[in-house]
Design a protein around this motif. Structure first.
Motif, PDB file in Angstrom:
ATOM      1  N   SER A 176      -7.699   1.605  10.706  1.00  0.00           N
ATOM      2  CA  SER A 176      -6.977   2.855  10.934  1.00  0.00           C
ATOM      3  C   SER A 176      -6.318   3.278   9.626  1.00  0.00           C
ATOM      4  O   SER A 176      -6.042   2.463   8.754  1.00  0.00           O
ATOM      5  CB  SER A 176      -5.925   2.656  12.027  1.00  0.00           C
ATOM      6  OG  SER A 176      -4.978   1.702  11.597  1.00  0.00           O
ATOM      7  N   ASN A 214      10.179  -0.592   2.008  1.00  0.00           N
ATOM      8  CA  ASN A 214       9.171   0.465   2.155  1.00  0.00           C
ATOM      9  C   ASN A 214       9.849   1.822   2.237  1.00  0.00           C
ATOM     10  O   ASN A 214      11.070   1.930   2.242  1.00  0.00           O
ATOM     11  CB  ASN A 214       8.273   0.202   3.368  1.00  0.00           C
ATOM     12  CG  ASN A 214       9.071   0.039   4.640  1.00  0.00           C
ATOM     13  OD1 ASN A 214      10.076   0.702   4.830  1.00  0.00           O
ATOM     14  ND2 ASN A 214       8.622  -0.848   5.515  1.00  0.00           N
ATOM     15  N   LEU A 253      -3.647   4.197   6.864  1.00  0.00           N
ATOM     16  CA  LEU A 253      -2.375   3.569   6.531  1.00  0.00           C
ATOM     17  C   LEU A 253      -1.232   4.562   6.696  1.00  0.00           C
ATOM     18  O   LEU A 253      -1.316   5.709   6.256  1.00  0.00           O
ATOM     19  CB  LEU A 253      -2.422   3.072   5.082  1.00  0.00           C
ATOM     20  CG  LEU A 253      -1.270   2.220   4.613  1.00  0.00           C
ATOM     21  CD1 LEU A 253      -1.175   0.949   5.452  1.00  0.00           C
ATOM     22  CD2 LEU A 253      -1.445   1.849   3.166  1.00  0.00           C
ATOM     23  N   ASP A 254      -0.176   4.135   7.369  1.00  0.00           N
ATOM     24  CA  ASP A 254       1.005   4.969   7.567  1.00  0.00           C
ATOM     25  C   ASP A 254       1.764   5.084   6.244  1.00  0.00           C
ATOM     26  O   ASP A 254       2.120   4.061   5.650  1.00  0.00           O
ATOM     27  CB  ASP A 254       1.899   4.347   8.641  1.00  0.00           C
ATOM     28  CG  ASP A 254       3.153   5.159   8.895  1.00  0.00           C
ATOM     29  OD1 ASP A 254       3.139   6.378   8.610  1.00  0.00           O
ATOM     30  OD2 ASP A 254       4.136   4.563   9.374  1.00  0.00           O
ATOM     31  N   PRO A 255       2.026   6.304   5.719  1.00  0.00           N
ATOM     32  CA  PRO A 255       2.729   6.455   4.431  1.00  0.00           C
ATOM     33  C   PRO A 255       4.128   5.841   4.449  1.00  0.00           C
ATOM     34  O   PRO A 255       4.641   5.414   3.429  1.00  0.00           O
ATOM     35  CB  PRO A 255       2.797   7.956   4.200  1.00  0.00           C
ATOM     36  CG  PRO A 255       1.976   8.597   5.240  1.00  0.00           C
ATOM     37  CD  PRO A 255       1.628   7.581   6.270  1.00  0.00           C
ATOM     38  N   GLU A 256       4.756   5.790   5.600  1.00  0.00           N
ATOM     39  CA  GLU A 256       6.109   5.233   5.687  1.00  0.00           C
ATOM     40  C   GLU A 256       6.114   3.718   5.504  1.00  0.00           C
ATOM     41  O   GLU A 256       7.142   3.134   5.163  1.00  0.00           O
ATOM     42  CB  GLU A 256       6.752   5.590   7.028  1.00  0.00           C
ATOM     43  CG  GLU A 256       6.990   7.074   7.201  1.00  0.00           C
ATOM     44  CD  GLU A 256       7.977   7.615   6.189  1.00  0.00           C
ATOM     45  OE1 GLU A 256       9.069   7.061   6.051  1.00  0.00           O
ATOM     46  OE2 GLU A 256       7.645   8.612   5.524  1.00  0.00           O
ATOM     47  N   SER A 257       4.969   3.072   5.708  1.00  0.00           N
ATOM     48  CA  SER A 257       4.924   1.616   5.562  1.00  0.00           C
ATOM     49  C   SER A 257       4.574   1.189   4.137  1.00  0.00           C
ATOM     50  O   SER A 257       4.526  -0.010   3.856  1.00  0.00           O
ATOM     51  CB  SER A 257       3.926   1.016   6.550  1.00  0.00           C
ATOM     52  OG  SER A 257       2.614   1.431   6.210  1.00  0.00           O
ATOM     53  N   ALA A 297      10.049   3.935   4.655  1.00  0.00           N
ATOM     54  CA  ALA A 297      10.825   4.154   5.879  1.00  0.00           C
ATOM     55  C   ALA A 297      12.260   3.675   5.693  1.00  0.00           C
ATOM     56  O   ALA A 297      13.207   4.321   6.170  1.00  0.00           O
ATOM     57  CB  ALA A 297      10.164   3.444   7.060  1.00  0.00           C
TER      58      ALA A 297
END
Length: 168
Positions: free
Chosen positions: A3, A50, A5-9, A52
């Motif tokens: 999936s 990170n 990658l979440d930018p916040e991670s 977030a």
């Protein structure tokens, strides 16, 4: 299949932590943060792992935000590789003013009195002095220059000392 990658991670580095600290300092200077709140947020910024973690420090603050937390700019449309040449436009017509001096008078003076009198008349004093000196130094043989100059003035015209066309 993986999936996206979440930018916040995404993990942050030292430069992002330092920028967050500088922006928090700006908010502290503006009076938006108390001293205790500022110190605790800066400490949390330097411990952040990170994005977030850093974003949580700015949720209740207005702009400015650290550059990596700002929304991405709208993409600019691609520019053509080669620009089209500008359209041809004729130069603006500058009104030509004519002189109050006559090309016929100037030419006749050059021929009849061949030692620069016509050039004195048109306002070209330096050329007139040069023609006078050449005529005197060569004992009259230099009068050929003012004679030819007079013929050219009659045929082609010329300009006065201010750059205006001699009248007909």
């Amino acid at each position: 299949m993986s999936s996206p990658l979440d930018p916040e991670s995404l993990r942050v580095g030292t430069s992002e932590r330092e920028e967050a600290g500088r922006v928090l300092g700006d908010h502290f200077a503006e009076g938006r943060l108390s001293t205790d709140e500022y110190e605790s947020r800066v400490a949390a910024a330097f411990e952040a792992k990170n994005r977030a973690d850093l974003r949580a420090l700015f949720l209740d603050l207005p702009a400015p935000l650290p550059s990596f937390l700002r929304p991405p700019a709208a993409p600019t449309p691609p520019q053509p590789r080669y620009a089209a040449p500008p359209a041809y436009r004729p130069a603006a017509q500058v009104p030509v003013t004519t002189s109050d001096k006559s090309k016929i008078v100037a030419g006749v003076l050059q021929i009849v009195l061949p030692f620069g009198v016509g050039r004195f008349y048109t306002g070209h004093a330096k050329m007139a002095v040069a023609q006078l000196l050449v005529t005197l130094v060569t004992f009259g043989l230099g009068a050929l220059w003012p004679l030819i100059d007079g013929i050219l003035l009659l045929v082609n015209g010329g300009q006065d000392g201010h750059g205006r066309q001699l009248s007909d």
